[in-house]
Motif scaffolding. Structure first.
Motif, mmCIF file in Angstrom:
data_model
loop_
_atom_site.group_PDB
_atom_site.id
_atom_site.type_symbol
_atom_site.label_atom_id
_atom_site.label_comp_id
_atom_site.label_asym_id
_atom_site.label_seq_id
_atom_site.Cartn_x
_atom_site.Cartn_y
_atom_site.Cartn_z
ATOM 1 N N ALA A 37 5.308 -3.430 10.097
ATOM 2 C CA ALA A 37 6.106 -2.253 10.457
ATOM 3 C C ALA A 37 7.067 -2.590 11.597
ATOM 4 O O ALA A 37 8.271 -2.292 11.509
ATOM 5 C CB ALA A 37 5.192 -1.101 10.847
ATOM 6 N N VAL A 90 7.205 3.659 8.500
ATOM 7 C CA VAL A 90 5.838 4.177 8.626
ATOM 8 C C VAL A 90 4.884 2.992 8.761
ATOM 9 O O VAL A 90 4.914 2.072 7.934
ATOM 10 C CB VAL A 90 5.444 5.035 7.403
ATOM 11 C CG1 VAL A 90 4.066 5.672 7.625
ATOM 12 C CG2 VAL A 90 6.490 6.106 7.137
ATOM 13 N N GLY A 91 4.035 3.021 9.805
ATOM 14 C CA GLY A 91 3.054 1.952 9.995
ATOM 15 C C GLY A 91 3.038 1.494 11.437
ATOM 16 O O GLY A 91 3.980 1.772 12.192
ATOM 17 N N GLY A 92 1.970 0.779 11.798
ATOM 18 C CA GLY A 92 1.861 0.340 13.181
ATOM 19 C C GLY A 92 1.410 -1.099 13.304
ATOM 20 O O GLY A 92 0.994 -1.546 14.371
ATOM 21 N N ARG A 140 -1.246 -1.665 16.208
ATOM 22 C CA ARG A 140 -2.048 -2.806 15.798
ATOM 23 C C ARG A 140 -1.234 -4.102 15.928
ATOM 24 O O ARG A 140 -1.792 -5.190 16.028
ATOM 25 C CB ARG A 140 -2.445 -2.581 14.334
ATOM 26 C CG ARG A 140 -3.293 -3.615 13.696
ATOM 27 C CD ARG A 140 -3.529 -3.222 12.245
ATOM 28 N NE ARG A 140 -4.309 -2.001 12.149
ATOM 29 C CZ ARG A 140 -5.631 -1.956 12.163
ATOM 30 N NH1 ARG A 140 -6.320 -3.065 12.225
ATOM 31 N NH2 ARG A 140 -6.277 -0.815 12.090
ATOM 32 N N ARG A 187 0.989 -14.128 2.313
ATOM 33 C CA ARG A 187 1.043 -12.866 3.044
ATOM 34 C C ARG A 187 2.229 -12.840 4.003
ATOM 35 O O ARG A 187 2.428 -11.865 4.713
ATOM 36 C CB ARG A 187 -0.247 -12.637 3.810
ATOM 37 C CG ARG A 187 -0.541 -13.711 4.830
ATOM 38 C CD ARG A 187 -1.486 -13.224 5.911
ATOM 39 N NE ARG A 187 -2.857 -13.120 5.453
ATOM 40 C CZ ARG A 187 -3.584 -12.029 5.623
ATOM 41 N NH1 ARG A 187 -3.073 -10.971 6.190
ATOM 42 N NH2 ARG A 187 -4.835 -12.003 5.225
ATOM 43 N N GLN A 190 8.014 -5.604 12.730
ATOM 44 C CA GLN A 190 8.959 -6.668 12.382
ATOM 45 C C GLN A 190 10.093 -6.123 11.496
ATOM 46 O O GLN A 190 11.264 -6.408 11.721
ATOM 47 C CB GLN A 190 8.229 -7.789 11.653
ATOM 48 C CG GLN A 190 9.080 -9.025 11.491
ATOM 49 C CD GLN A 190 8.246 -10.217 11.104
ATOM 50 O OE1 GLN A 190 7.671 -10.240 10.024
ATOM 51 N NE2 GLN A 190 8.161 -11.187 11.971
ATOM 52 N N ARG A 209 0.851 -1.203 0.000
ATOM 53 C CA ARG A 209 0.000 0.000 0.000
ATOM 54 C C ARG A 209 0.877 1.239 0.000
ATOM 55 O O ARG A 209 1.941 1.257 0.598
ATOM 56 C CB ARG A 209 -0.885 0.019 1.239
ATOM 57 C CG ARG A 209 -2.175 -0.650 0.991
ATOM 58 C CD ARG A 209 -3.089 -0.543 2.195
ATOM 59 N NE ARG A 209 -3.794 -1.804 2.298
ATOM 60 C CZ ARG A 209 -4.044 -2.447 3.419
ATOM 61 N NH1 ARG A 209 -3.637 -1.945 4.567
ATOM 62 N NH2 ARG A 209 -4.679 -3.591 3.399
ATOM 63 N N ARG A 255 0.297 6.589 12.988
ATOM 64 C CA ARG A 255 -0.750 7.629 12.979
ATOM 65 C C ARG A 255 -1.630 7.633 14.231
ATOM 66 O O ARG A 255 -2.444 8.541 14.390
ATOM 67 C CB ARG A 255 -1.606 7.470 11.726
ATOM 68 C CG ARG A 255 -2.392 6.173 11.661
ATOM 69 C CD ARG A 255 -3.145 6.087 10.345
ATOM 70 N NE ARG A 255 -3.850 4.816 10.207
ATOM 71 C CZ ARG A 255 -4.527 4.478 9.119
ATOM 72 N NH1 ARG A 255 -4.575 5.292 8.083
ATOM 73 N NH2 ARG A 255 -5.142 3.313 9.051
ATOM 74 N N ARG A 256 -1.502 6.579 15.045
ATOM 75 C CA ARG A 256 -2.311 6.546 16.281
ATOM 76 C C ARG A 256 -1.383 6.461 17.494
ATOM 77 O O ARG A 256 -0.161 6.422 17.331
ATOM 78 C CB ARG A 256 -3.231 5.328 16.265
ATOM 79 C CG ARG A 256 -4.322 5.444 15.217
ATOM 80 C CD ARG A 256 -5.340 4.327 15.345
ATOM 81 N NE ARG A 256 -4.779 3.016 15.065
ATOM 82 C CZ ARG A 256 -4.894 1.963 15.857
ATOM 83 N NH1 ARG A 256 -5.529 2.075 17.011
ATOM 84 N NH2 ARG A 256 -4.369 0.791 15.520
ATOM 85 N N PHE A 314 5.403 0.510 5.523
ATOM 86 C CA PHE A 314 4.752 -0.792 5.754
ATOM 87 C C PHE A 314 3.352 -0.554 6.289
ATOM 88 O O PHE A 314 3.095 -0.704 7.484
ATOM 89 C CB PHE A 314 5.564 -1.633 6.745
ATOM 90 C CG PHE A 314 6.944 -1.931 6.249
ATOM 91 C CD1 PHE A 314 7.140 -2.773 5.175
ATOM 92 C CD2 PHE A 314 8.043 -1.328 6.832
ATOM 93 C CE1 PHE A 314 8.413 -3.033 4.691
ATOM 94 C CE2 PHE A 314 9.317 -1.580 6.359
ATOM 95 C CZ PHE A 314 9.505 -2.425 5.282
ATOM 96 N N ILE A 315 2.476 -0.168 5.404
ATOM 97 C CA ILE A 315 1.107 0.134 5.847
ATOM 98 C C ILE A 315 0.127 -0.896 5.285
ATOM 99 O O ILE A 315 -1.044 -0.624 5.122
ATOM 100 C CB ILE A 315 0.710 1.582 5.490
ATOM 101 C CG1 ILE A 315 0.814 1.827 3.978
ATOM 102 C CG2 ILE A 315 1.572 2.587 6.255
ATOM 103 C CD1 ILE A 315 0.192 3.148 3.540
ATOM 104 N N GLY A 316 0.655 -2.084 4.991
ATOM 105 C CA GLY A 316 -0.193 -3.170 4.516
ATOM 106 C C GLY A 316 0.061 -3.488 3.047
ATOM 107 O O GLY A 316 0.772 -2.752 2.357
ATOM 108 N N TYR A 317 -0.472 -4.617 2.617
ATOM 109 C CA TYR A 317 -0.329 -5.077 1.225
ATOM 110 C C TYR A 317 -1.699 -5.411 0.691
ATOM 111 O O TYR A 317 -2.575 -5.829 1.448
ATOM 112 C CB TYR A 317 0.552 -6.336 1.150
ATOM 113 C CG TYR A 317 1.959 -6.075 1.558
ATOM 114 C CD1 TYR A 317 2.948 -5.852 0.616
ATOM 115 C CD2 TYR A 317 2.303 -6.030 2.902
ATOM 116 C CE1 TYR A 317 4.254 -5.591 1.000
ATOM 117 C CE2 TYR A 317 3.604 -5.773 3.296
ATOM 118 C CZ TYR A 317 4.567 -5.552 2.338
ATOM 119 O OH TYR A 317 5.849 -5.284 2.724
#
Ligand code: NAP
Length: 325
Positions: free
Chosen positions: A156, A150-152, A179, A281, A158, A116, A174-175, A237-240
């Protein structure tokens, strides 16, 4: 309308390896490359961890070599994008590209997943010049430097942990809570090379006069404060998102859209196989994708051999089929 035995969707390591095996087994094989020949690895400057290349190899050269090897056995590459797949009829299946229609006995889906994107200024421009979506591929180039992640989520944290082998890492999320799993959070918190900027989003990625990343512009979502944070690298790393749109409603997937396969890389549709990141994944490596492509191709080969007597002859294809070894 072109009749082919095996149609491979996607030209990353999974698709290229599958093509080598089905072509070598003397089945007429067409690869529809998709928008980016070679997939994600083709955008990686240097690949250090594909077995067989002790000095490393560039992503583009690796996929070009894999293509040439498949072509040596007769695989054909079509630089086009698949726009529609109809699995409702059962095999043979109809696959439509932007400029042609194919009818194939077997489909091997290797159309991957895309990381993403943040969608901020500088992100696209500086890929390979400080912006990366792959720590395993690019972390080594940031030895002794400062990077942000970037990412939670699990990815991110790992990848942040992995990057501490090379660099000082700041995780930007961002929070104010992650997660990611508690176990990963605990490991990351215990690592002195990781620091955190919470409640913040990246608004822009900035480069120096040589076009190399030098900072990110951050906005604190609670206070609204905008700051510039210096960094040598930005790992996102905000998802795939698996590229499963073509198969939506036609093939079983998990809740996130990853195609489900059994141990033989068979989907729930007879004659349709899948390999690489469209179904994986977890590992997301060129070498694991290549291995899966081989497994899918061998399964497809066996599938075709079992039906040898029923298959419609295809011009140019040898009638005596032999399995790849
Ligand atoms: P993910 O779980 O979807 O997490 C994505 C993270 O990116 C979230 O923290 C999200 O923030 C953030 N994010 C999303 N869009 C954003 C944006 N536009 N700007 C800023 N931040 C954004 O993705 P993932 O971490 O890649 O994991 C995907 C799946 O693989 C998960 O099921 C995960 O458990 C699994 N996985 C497992 C492992 C492991 O077991 N070791 C390793 C890697 C991945 P919010 O939290 O605010 O939504």
């Amino acid at each position: 309308m072109r009749r082919v035995r095996v149609l491979i969707i996607g030209s990353g390591p999974a698709g290229l390896s599958a093509a080598l095996y089905t072509a070598r087994a003397q089945f007429s094989t067409v690869v529809i490359t998709g928008p980016q020949f070679g997939g994600q690895i083709a955008t990686t400057h240097e690949v250090d961890n594909f077995p067989g290349f002790p000095e490393g190899i560039t992503g583009p050269e690796l996929v070009e070599r894999m293509k040439q090897q498949a072509e040596r056995f007769g695989a054909e590459f079509v630089y086009d994008v698949v726009t529609d797949v109809d699995l409702s009829t059962g095999s043979p299946f109809t696959v439509t590209t932007a400029s042609e229609t194919f009818v194939a006995d077997v489909i091997i889906a290797t159309n991957g997943a895309d990381p993403r994107k943040l969608g901020v200024p500088g992100e696209r421009e500086y890929v390979g010049r400080g912006v990366s979506y792959c720590a395993t591929c690019d972390g080594f180039f940031f030895r002794g430097k400062k990077v942000v992640v970037v990412g939670g989520g699990d990815s991110a944290l790992q990848e942040a942990l992995f990057l501490t082998k090379f660099a000082d890492v700041t995780v930007i999320h961002r929070r104010d809570t992650f997660r990611a799993s508690t176990a990963l959070q605990t490991r990351a918190r215990a690592n002195p090379k990781i620091s955190y900027i919470m409640d913040s989003v990246v608004e822009a990625i900035n480069a120096n006069e040589h076009g190399v990343v030098k900072s990110v512009t951050l906005r604190n979502v609670k206070t609204g404060e905008v700051t510039e944070y210096p960094t040598d690298g930005v790992f996102i790393f905000i998802g795939y998102d698996p590229n499963g749109g073509l198969f939506k409603g036609q093939i079983a997937t998990d809740a996130d859209g990853y195609v489900l396969v059994d141990q033989l890389m068979r989907t729930n549709v007879d004659g349709v196989f899948a390999a690489g990141e469209i179904r994986d994944r977890i590992w997301r490596q060129a070498a694991t994708a290549a291995g899966e492509g081989v497994a899918a191709a061998l399964s497809a080969t066996h599938w075709l051999e079992e039906r040898a007597g029923e298959l419609e002859p295809i011009e140019g294809e040898l009638s005596e089929q032999t399995a790849g070894d």
